[in-house]
Design a protein around this motif. Structure first.
Motif, mmCIF file in Angstrom:
data_model
loop_
_atom_site.group_PDB
_atom_site.id
_atom_site.type_symbol
_atom_site.label_atom_id
_atom_site.label_comp_id
_atom_site.label_asym_id
_atom_site.label_seq_id
_atom_site.Cartn_x
_atom_site.Cartn_y
_atom_site.Cartn_z
ATOM 1 N N GLY A 1 0.731 3.658 -3.172
ATOM 2 C CA GLY A 1 0.447 5.020 -2.817
ATOM 3 C C GLY A 1 1.229 5.953 -3.102
ATOM 4 O O GLY A 1 1.268 7.100 -3.763
ATOM 5 N N ASP B 1 -3.444 2.527 -8.469
ATOM 6 C CA ASP B 1 -4.542 1.755 -7.599
ATOM 7 C C ASP B 1 -4.175 0.684 -7.108
ATOM 8 O O ASP B 1 -3.149 0.001 -7.542
ATOM 9 C CB ASP B 1 -5.685 1.604 -8.677
ATOM 10 N N ARG C 1 -5.120 4.562 1.319
ATOM 11 C CA ARG C 1 -6.272 3.977 0.787
ATOM 12 C C ARG C 1 -6.457 2.432 1.176
ATOM 13 O O ARG C 1 -7.231 1.740 0.757
ATOM 14 C CB ARG C 1 -6.001 4.090 -0.816
ATOM 15 N N ASN D 1 1.397 6.563 -6.844
ATOM 16 C CA ASN D 1 -0.121 6.849 -7.049
ATOM 17 C C ASN D 1 -0.726 5.833 -7.771
ATOM 18 O O ASN D 1 -1.239 6.196 -9.065
ATOM 19 C CB ASN D 1 -0.025 8.274 -7.704
ATOM 20 N N ASP E 1 -8.891 9.819 -3.570
ATOM 21 C CA ASP E 1 -7.992 10.554 -3.480
ATOM 22 C C ASP E 1 -7.785 11.082 -2.195
ATOM 23 O O ASP E 1 -8.712 11.866 -1.607
ATOM 24 C CB ASP E 1 -7.862 11.771 -4.523
ATOM 25 N N ILE E 2 -6.561 11.005 -1.437
ATOM 26 C CA ILE E 2 -6.245 11.572 -0.153
ATOM 27 C C ILE E 2 -5.707 12.906 -0.257
ATOM 28 O O ILE E 2 -4.676 13.161 -0.508
ATOM 29 C CB ILE E 2 -5.584 10.550 0.554
ATOM 30 N N ASN E 3 -6.466 13.759 0.376
ATOM 31 C CA ASN E 3 -6.067 15.157 0.353
ATOM 32 C C ASN E 3 -5.334 15.385 1.620
ATOM 33 O O ASN E 3 -5.254 14.502 2.462
ATOM 34 C CB ASN E 3 -7.150 15.999 0.007
ATOM 35 N N ARG F 1 0.787 10.424 1.559
ATOM 36 C CA ARG F 1 -0.927 10.411 1.937
ATOM 37 C C ARG F 1 -1.336 9.562 1.330
ATOM 38 O O ARG F 1 -2.831 8.859 1.798
ATOM 39 C CB ARG F 1 -1.324 11.841 1.767
ATOM 40 N N GLN F 2 -1.160 9.118 0.018
ATOM 41 C CA GLN F 2 -2.153 8.231 -1.084
ATOM 42 C C GLN F 2 -1.817 6.613 -0.325
ATOM 43 O O GLN F 2 -2.848 5.804 -0.596
ATOM 44 C CB GLN F 2 -1.691 8.371 -2.257
ATOM 45 N N SER F 3 -0.866 6.336 0.556
ATOM 46 C CA SER F 3 -0.676 5.193 1.311
ATOM 47 C C SER F 3 -2.090 4.899 2.204
ATOM 48 O O SER F 3 -2.266 3.604 2.232
ATOM 49 C CB SER F 3 0.478 5.256 2.123
ATOM 50 N N ASN G 1 0.735 -1.383 0.014
ATOM 51 C CA ASN G 1 -0.073 0.120 -0.019
ATOM 52 C C ASN G 1 0.849 1.224 0.071
ATOM 53 O O ASN G 1 0.488 2.413 -0.690
ATOM 54 C CB ASN G 1 -0.982 -0.026 1.203
ATOM 55 N N ASP H 1 -10.882 7.061 1.268
ATOM 56 C CA ASP H 1 -10.941 6.213 0.194
ATOM 57 C C ASP H 1 -10.846 7.349 -0.920
ATOM 58 O O ASP H 1 -10.884 8.575 -0.894
ATOM 59 C CB ASP H 1 -12.256 5.575 -0.111
#
Length: 263
Positions: free
Chosen positions: A51, A56, A182, A54, A143-145, A178-180, A47, A141
């Protein structure tokens, strides 16, 4: 499917499984010290890799995906004897699942605040506070802002009450990863059987961080009740006790891995 891995040092091997935000970077200072006497295996959670790139996550992704990838990685590196395994946060969750699936490959297991919510659900301890935390993680879930990352740091116990995550010196290190986050859906939705905990015989060291999130401490307590050969220790502070109290943690870890859990 395999994890990225890094091997350093020589001697009795130890496997370090990182947290689910910045991944194996968190184990770098420990690895430098441990590799003076031991072979240190660091892995990167899928993950975190996906992430940071970037990408999926794989279809039907869960913590079992990570556990199976960990098994493939260990096999590909040629480690057949039981290992000392140390996992933090989501890496501890992954390590626990790997250990339950492959108990013959675990010499000792150290778990630092694993977010294994299923242990509360299966023991009837999934109260309203835990449900509130679960509801939050289900929002992580897509896009992680930055705001989602900041909220996660509060819920996970990285930030003291009244602190702003944006003002912490680690913020700029956390932001690119931050996308980790997900992977959060599997933290809530994964299910397992407490009987598997009760059958696990290898020594287990459970680590709490003083001031961390209460739901994480409840998970540690449930693991301690169900793992027959376990003990609990606590260090300051928050969700990263092995980072804040690194030298003390490494001393306790060495002692534990030498003698296991005292009778």
């Amino acid at each position: 499917m395999k994890m990225q891995s890094n091997v350093s040092g020589s001697g009795t091997p130890i496997l370090l499984v990182p947290g689910g935000l910045t991944g194996w970077l968190s184990w770098e200072p420990h690895s430098k010290i441990l590799s003076e006497k031991r072979t240190v295996i660091r892995v990167q959670l899928l993950n975190v890799q996906y992430g940071f790139e970037n990408r999926d996550l794989p279809p039907n992704y869960s913590v079992r995906t990570e556990s199976e990838a960990l098994a493939e990685t260990i096999n590909s590196l040629g480690y057949n004897a039981p290992l000392d395994i140390v996992g933090w946060s989501y890496g501890a969750f992954t390590s626990l699942q790997y250990a339950l699936d492959n108990p013959e490959h675990v010499r000792t297991l150290t778990l630092i605040e694993p977010p294994a919510m299923w242990t509360l659900r299966t023991n009837g301890k999934f109260d309203s506070l835990t449900q509130k935390e679960a509801d939050f993680f289900l929002t992580l879930d897509g896009d992680i802002n930055e705001n989602m990352l900041a909220d996660f740091l509060v819920h996970a116990g990285f930030v003291k009450p009244g602190q702003s995550p944006h003002e912490l010196p680690q913020w700029t290190k956390w932001l690119p990863f931050r996308q980790s986050l997900r992977n959060s859906l599997t933290v809530v939705n994964y299910q397992d059987d407490k009987k598997r905990l009760q059958k696990f015989q290898a020594p287990v060291l459970l680590v709490k961080g003083t001031g961390s999130s209460p739901w994480l401490h409840k998970i540690i307590d449930e693991l301690a009740k169900n793992l027959p050969n376990s003990r609990v220790i606590e260090f300051p502070e928050g969700h990263g006790p092995h980072l804040v109290s690194m030298n003390e943690f490494l001393m306790e870890l060495e002692k534990f891995q030498q003698i296991g859990v005292p009778a």
